[in-house]
Design a protein around this motif. Structure first.
Motif, PDB file in Angstrom:
ATOM      1  N   ARG A  34       3.301 -58.858 -14.288  1.00 32.29           N
ATOM      2  CA  ARG A  34       1.868 -60.802 -14.225  1.00 32.29           C
ATOM      3  C   ARG A  34       0.992 -59.975 -13.431  1.00 32.29           C
ATOM      4  O   ARG A  34      -0.531 -60.690 -13.567  1.00 32.29           O
ATOM      5  CB  ARG A  34       2.132 -61.349 -13.466  1.00 32.29           C
ATOM      6  CG  ARG A  34       3.860 -61.916 -13.911  1.00 32.29           C
ATOM      7  CD  ARG A  34       4.570 -62.876 -13.085  1.00 32.29           C
ATOM      8  NE  ARG A  34       6.268 -63.216 -13.059  1.00 32.29           N
ATOM      9  CZ  ARG A  34       6.081 -64.392 -12.391  1.00 32.29           C
ATOM     10  NH1 ARG A  34       5.298 -65.013 -11.849  1.00 32.29           N
ATOM     11  NH2 ARG A  34       7.848 -64.466 -12.688  1.00 32.29           N
ATOM     12  N   GLY A  35       0.083 -58.618 -13.193  1.00 33.48           N
ATOM     13  CA  GLY A  35      -0.942 -58.542 -12.517  1.00 33.48           C
ATOM     14  C   GLY A  35      -0.870 -58.868 -10.911  1.00 33.48           C
ATOM     15  O   GLY A  35      -2.957 -58.808 -11.018  1.00 33.48           O
ATOM     16  N   ILE A  36      -0.489 -59.452 -10.856  1.00 34.84           N
ATOM     17  CA  ILE A  36       0.051 -59.695  -9.360  1.00 34.84           C
ATOM     18  C   ILE A  36      -0.508 -58.265  -8.494  1.00 34.84           C
ATOM     19  O   ILE A  36      -1.983 -58.931  -7.570  1.00 34.84           O
ATOM     20  CB  ILE A  36       1.246 -60.137  -8.597  1.00 34.84           C
ATOM     21  CG1 ILE A  36       1.325 -61.556  -9.739  1.00 34.84           C
ATOM     22  CG2 ILE A  36       0.584 -60.538  -7.621  1.00 34.84           C
ATOM     23  CD1 ILE A  36       2.069 -62.078  -9.585  1.00 34.84           C
ATOM     24  N   VAL A  37      -0.224 -57.486  -8.127  1.00 37.39           N
ATOM     25  CA  VAL A  37      -0.600 -56.140  -7.189  1.00 37.39           C
ATOM     26  C   VAL A  37      -2.205 -56.378  -7.779  1.00 37.39           C
ATOM     27  O   VAL A  37      -2.876 -56.026  -6.889  1.00 37.39           O
ATOM     28  CB  VAL A  37       0.634 -55.536  -7.246  1.00 37.39           C
ATOM     29  CG1 VAL A  37      -0.125 -54.212  -6.285  1.00 37.39           C
ATOM     30  CG2 VAL A  37       1.541 -55.515  -6.650  1.00 37.39           C
ATOM     31  N   SER A  38      -2.417 -55.649  -8.505  1.00 36.85           N
ATOM     32  CA  SER A  38      -4.307 -55.509  -9.325  1.00 36.85           C
ATOM     33  C   SER A  38      -4.438 -56.679  -8.957  1.00 36.85           C
ATOM     34  O   SER A  38      -5.810 -56.049  -8.250  1.00 36.85           O
ATOM     35  CB  SER A  38      -4.028 -55.310 -10.595  1.00 36.85           C
ATOM     36  OG  SER A  38      -4.632 -54.653 -10.960  1.00 36.85           O
ATOM     37  N   GLU A  39      -4.565 -57.349  -8.660  1.00 36.78           N
ATOM     38  CA  GLU A  39      -5.196 -58.916  -8.265  1.00 36.78           C
ATOM     39  C   GLU A  39      -5.627 -58.707  -7.479  1.00 36.78           C
ATOM     40  O   GLU A  39      -6.642 -59.347  -6.534  1.00 36.78           O
ATOM     41  CB  GLU A  39      -5.185 -59.890  -8.843  1.00 36.78           C
ATOM     42  CG  GLU A  39      -5.988 -61.654  -9.157  1.00 36.78           C
ATOM     43  CD  GLU A  39      -5.470 -62.581  -9.315  1.00 36.78           C
ATOM     44  OE1 GLU A  39      -5.756 -63.525  -8.879  1.00 36.78           O
ATOM     45  OE2 GLU A  39      -4.404 -62.715 -10.580  1.00 36.78           O
ATOM     46  N   ALA A  40      -4.380 -58.642  -6.300  1.00 33.10           N
ATOM     47  CA  ALA A  40      -4.347 -58.958  -4.525  1.00 33.10           C
ATOM     48  C   ALA A  40      -5.027 -57.325  -3.939  1.00 33.10           C
ATOM     49  O   ALA A  40      -5.946 -57.607  -3.237  1.00 33.10           O
ATOM     50  CB  ALA A  40      -3.397 -58.749  -4.321  1.00 33.10           C
ATOM     51  N   LEU A  41      -5.142 -55.884  -4.905  1.00 27.78           N
ATOM     52  CA  LEU A  41      -5.860 -55.350  -4.418  1.00 27.78           C
ATOM     53  C   LEU A  41      -6.621 -54.712  -5.156  1.00 27.78           C
ATOM     54  O   LEU A  41      -7.451 -54.705  -3.632  1.00 27.78           O
ATOM     55  CB  LEU A  41      -4.854 -54.131  -5.617  1.00 27.78           C
ATOM     56  CG  LEU A  41      -5.506 -52.665  -4.820  1.00 27.78           C
ATOM     57  CD1 LEU A  41      -5.209 -51.713  -3.265  1.00 27.78           C
ATOM     58  CD2 LEU A  41      -4.887 -51.596  -6.006  1.00 27.78           C
ATOM     59  N   LYS A  42      -7.769 -55.414  -5.801  1.00 24.37           N
ATOM     60  CA  LYS A  42      -9.050 -55.619  -5.676  1.00 24.37           C
ATOM     61  C   LYS A  42      -9.908 -56.951  -5.073  1.00 24.37           C
ATOM     62  O   LYS A  42     -10.655 -56.024  -4.350  1.00 24.37           O
ATOM     63  CB  LYS A  42      -9.256 -56.908  -7.305  1.00 24.37           C
ATOM     64  CG  LYS A  42      -9.384 -55.802  -8.479  1.00 24.37           C
ATOM     65  CD  LYS A  42      -9.299 -56.460  -9.637  1.00 24.37           C
ATOM     66  CE  LYS A  42      -9.214 -55.572 -10.816  1.00 24.37           C
ATOM     67  NZ  LYS A  42      -8.530 -56.158 -12.245  1.00 24.37           N
ATOM     68  N   LYS A  43      -9.933 -57.528  -4.375  1.00 27.09           N
ATOM     69  CA  LYS A  43      -9.913 -58.137  -3.187  1.00 27.09           C
ATOM     70  C   LYS A  43      -9.744 -57.707  -1.603  1.00 27.09           C
ATOM     71  O   LYS A  43     -10.412 -57.861  -1.340  1.00 27.09           O
ATOM     72  CB  LYS A  43      -8.785 -59.737  -2.785  1.00 27.09           C
ATOM     73  CG  LYS A  43      -9.517 -60.277  -2.515  1.00 27.09           C
ATOM     74  CD  LYS A  43     -10.729 -61.559  -3.262  1.00 27.09           C
ATOM     75  CE  LYS A  43     -11.761 -62.477  -2.415  1.00 27.09           C
ATOM     76  NZ  LYS A  43     -12.657 -62.489  -3.029  1.00 27.09           N
ATOM     77  N   VAL A  44      -8.486 -56.574  -1.775  1.00 21.47           N
ATOM     78  CA  VAL A  44      -8.008 -56.464  -0.564  1.00 21.47           C
ATOM     79  C   VAL A  44      -9.133 -55.010  -0.250  1.00 21.47           C
ATOM     80  O   VAL A  44      -9.952 -54.743   0.516  1.00 21.47           O
ATOM     81  CB  VAL A  44      -6.574 -55.533  -0.448  1.00 21.47           C
ATOM     82  CG1 VAL A  44      -6.449 -54.728   0.665  1.00 21.47           C
ATOM     83  CG2 VAL A  44      -5.714 -56.751  -0.221  1.00 21.47           C
ATOM     84  N   VAL A  45      -9.423 -54.743  -1.066  1.00 20.73           N
ATOM     85  CA  VAL A  45     -10.214 -53.384  -1.769  1.00 20.73           C
ATOM     86  C   VAL A  45     -11.668 -54.180  -0.923  1.00 20.73           C
ATOM     87  O   VAL A  45     -12.825 -53.456  -0.574  1.00 20.73           O
ATOM     88  CB  VAL A  45     -10.548 -52.795  -3.064  1.00 20.73           C
ATOM     89  CG1 VAL A  45     -11.141 -51.336  -3.107  1.00 20.73           C
ATOM     90  CG2 VAL A  45      -9.265 -51.838  -3.055  1.00 20.73           C
TER      91      VAL A  45
END
Length: 183
Positions: free
Chosen positions: A113-124
């Motif tokens: 669902r793109g959840i990890v990608s969305e969270a990863l962008k913010k954490v990076v």
């Protein structure tokens, strides 16, 4: 050398997600996450066995936050902040090298669902803008194709494939290192 301070705790928000501090109310979810075969398939760490171990892990998260040596966020939907879908964080921070390792895990029902990608962008983004990191790495099992795809999609590049560099439960394991630079 970097001076890192995670207090007060930095909640992060995206369009769909709230990245918030994991707390004792999340102990059941943390136990479920860290004892799930699918979640732990590529993570060479012991499974949690009971709620006490989950609470101890949360206490360890808190200690790292208080001491500026690591940070974990519970991943939740903005409209359901009490229910965590997984965790993400900066581990093994090397302030002398302006580098940290990012890691994440997500309940299987939320994959794709793109959840990890969305969270990863913010954490990076947080790592570069707020922590002042120069580089962020992710270390993964070569079999973890899903995680590799997430990293590549988010601008990470492959730095290395280390052969049998870790020993876990009687086996030598390979690891791959992906990284992204603060441009």
């Amino acid at each position: 050398m970097l001076e890192i301070n995670f207090l007060p705790f930095p909640n992060l928000e995206t369009e769909r997600l709230l990245l918030r501090q994991v707390n004792s109310n999340d102990a059941e979810a943390i136990l479920s996450l860290r004892s799930n075969d699918e979640v732990m398939k590529y993570i060479p760490r012991p499974y949690l066995k009971n709620i006490i171990e989950a609470k101890d892990l949360i206490a360890m998260f808190d200690d790292k936050i208080e001491n500026g040596i690591g940070i974990n966020w519970g991943i939740a939907f903005v409209n359901q902040p009490e229910k965590i879908l997984g965790i993400i964080g900066h581990y093994r921070i090397k302030p002398e090298h302006y580098r940290a390792e990012v890691g994440y895990m997500l309940f299987p029902e939320y994959k794709g669902r793109g959840i990890v990608s969305e969270a990863l962008k913010k954490v990076v983004e947080y790592g570069f803008k707020e922590m002042k990191l120069h580089s962020i790495e992710a270390i993964l099992d070569p079999g973890n194709i899903g995680s590799e795809k997430v990293l590549l999609k988010n601008g990470f590049i492959k730095e290395a494939h280390l052969i049998e560099n870790e020993y876990y439960e009687g086996h030598f394991l390979d690891t791959m290192i992906y990284s992204i630079l603060n441009k």
